[in-house]
Enzyme design. Structure first.
Site, mmCIF file in Angstrom:
data_model
loop_
_atom_site.group_PDB
_atom_site.id
_atom_site.type_symbol
_atom_site.label_atom_id
_atom_site.label_comp_id
_atom_site.label_asym_id
_atom_site.label_seq_id
_atom_site.Cartn_x
_atom_site.Cartn_y
_atom_site.Cartn_z
ATOM 1 N N MET A 26 0.869 -1.178 -0.031
ATOM 2 C CA MET A 26 0.001 0.127 -0.032
ATOM 3 C C MET A 26 0.931 1.217 0.116
ATOM 4 S SD MET A 26 -3.445 -0.680 2.149
ATOM 5 C CE MET A 26 -2.798 -0.276 3.706
ATOM 6 N N HIS A 33 9.367 -3.643 3.837
ATOM 7 C CA HIS A 33 8.828 -3.782 2.572
ATOM 8 C C HIS A 33 10.036 -4.443 1.699
ATOM 9 C CE1 HIS A 33 5.534 -0.968 4.031
ATOM 10 N NE2 HIS A 33 4.917 -1.801 3.634
ATOM 11 N N LYS A 146 5.083 -9.969 9.641
ATOM 12 C CA LYS A 146 4.342 -8.924 10.475
ATOM 13 C C LYS A 146 3.054 -8.942 10.708
ATOM 14 C CE LYS A 146 4.346 -4.890 12.374
ATOM 15 N NZ LYS A 146 2.944 -4.126 12.006
ATOM 16 N N GLN A 150 -2.956 -11.952 8.378
ATOM 17 C CA GLN A 150 -3.232 -11.748 7.204
ATOM 18 C C GLN A 150 -2.427 -13.088 6.290
ATOM 19 O OE1 GLN A 150 -2.761 -7.736 4.848
ATOM 20 N NE2 GLN A 150 -0.793 -8.791 4.538
ATOM 21 N N ARG A 184 2.723 2.507 10.090
ATOM 22 C CA ARG A 184 1.952 3.481 11.114
ATOM 23 C C ARG A 184 3.007 4.201 12.249
ATOM 24 N NH1 ARG A 184 -2.217 -0.056 9.189
ATOM 25 N NH2 ARG A 184 -4.039 1.460 8.432
#
Length: 275
Positions: A26, A33, A146, A150, A184
């Site tokens: 995202m 990442h 992480k 998901q 975040r």
């Protein structure tokens, strides 16, 4: 690196790409990442990434509107990491009409832990990942540990739909003080950033307790939540579960993971450690 804003353009570019490895994102990229991209690159002939902030996985009171968009910086990082093709559609390209068909994961796996506090989150994740898989058609895709729940849901989705895609897990990348890297984390104040590694330490204490033979898992979980609460956090869960499906473990199960989520100020942090 070629950047594609349309499905047709990406598919044309990948027509003779060979074995495709894929890392969806995202954006607002950090070293976690980038580590996934480095991991994915040797797994195929062509590394593809995507950048799309998926409205379907945000709740009405969550940060879709304020989620950081850092496209230019993200492109530079992806190119340096060896990404050959970036798929960066807008909402009209991904959802030209309101998405009426959805992937609904098993509630036993999707409505617990994260799903309890973020209703509909995993339906949104599973739907966009399935759509990205249909668009990119990779042979292998890399997802980070992480976001452990998901990862588990995507693995199970791929298996149950018999998708010809290998799902590879990437280890969590941490700062020197143990804090798991997250997009975040940028929301944290300086004081909150100094406090944030406490979540990792609390989960590590639970892990060591389990490894040491403690069988009263509820006592370990409650102790970790009490420690967080005493330090000004609002803990949502600390839970020891089976890695395979995140269900409650039996007395002598192995292959466990401890997961936690808590609010520090207005920022929600999650983490996990395999036991």
């Amino acid at each position: 690196m070629q950047v594609h804003s349309t499905i047709a353009g990406l598919r044309a570019a990948l027509k003779d790409a060979g074995r495709v490895s894929f890392v969806p994102t995202m954006g607002n990229l950090h070293e976690g990442h980038i580590a996934l991209m480095h991991q994915a690159q040797p797994l195929g002939d062509c590394l593809v990434s995507s950048l799309f902030v998926n409205r379907l996985q945000f709740g009405p009171k969550e940060d879709f509107g304020t989620y950081p968009r850092t496209f230019e910086a993200d492109c530079e990082k992806m190119a340096a990491a060896g990404v050959a093709h970036l798929f960066a559609p807008d909402e009209k390209e991904m959802y030209p009409t309101p998405q009426a068909y959805h992937v609904q994961p098993d509630p036993a796996q999707a409505d617990i832990l994260e799903g309890e506090f973020r209703p509909g989150f995993f339906r949104g994740v599973a739907t966009v990942v399935m759509k990205l898989f249909a668009i990119v058609q990779p042979q292998v895709a890399v997802f980070g540990k992480k976001d452990y729940q998901q990862l588990m849901i995507i693995r199970n989705m791929v298996r149950e739909f018999a998708l010809p895609i290998e799902i590879v897990a990437g280890e969590t990348v941490r700062a020197e003080d143990g804090l798991a890297l997250s997009s975040r984390n940028g929301y944290l104040s300086a004081a909150e950033r100094a406090e944030a590694p406490r979540l990792y330490r609390a989960l590590e204490a639970v892990r060591q307790g389990v490894r040491g033979g403690e069988r009263d898992l509820a006592r370990l979980e409650q102790g970790a939540m009490a420690e967080l609460r005493a330090s000004g956090w609002i803990p949502q869960y600390v839970a020891v579960r089976k890695q395979l499906d995140l269900q409650l473990p039996a007395a002598h199960d192995s292959g466990l993971v401890v997961l936690g989520a808590a609010l520090l100020g207005s920022t929600r942090l999650i983490d996990n450690l395999e036991v």
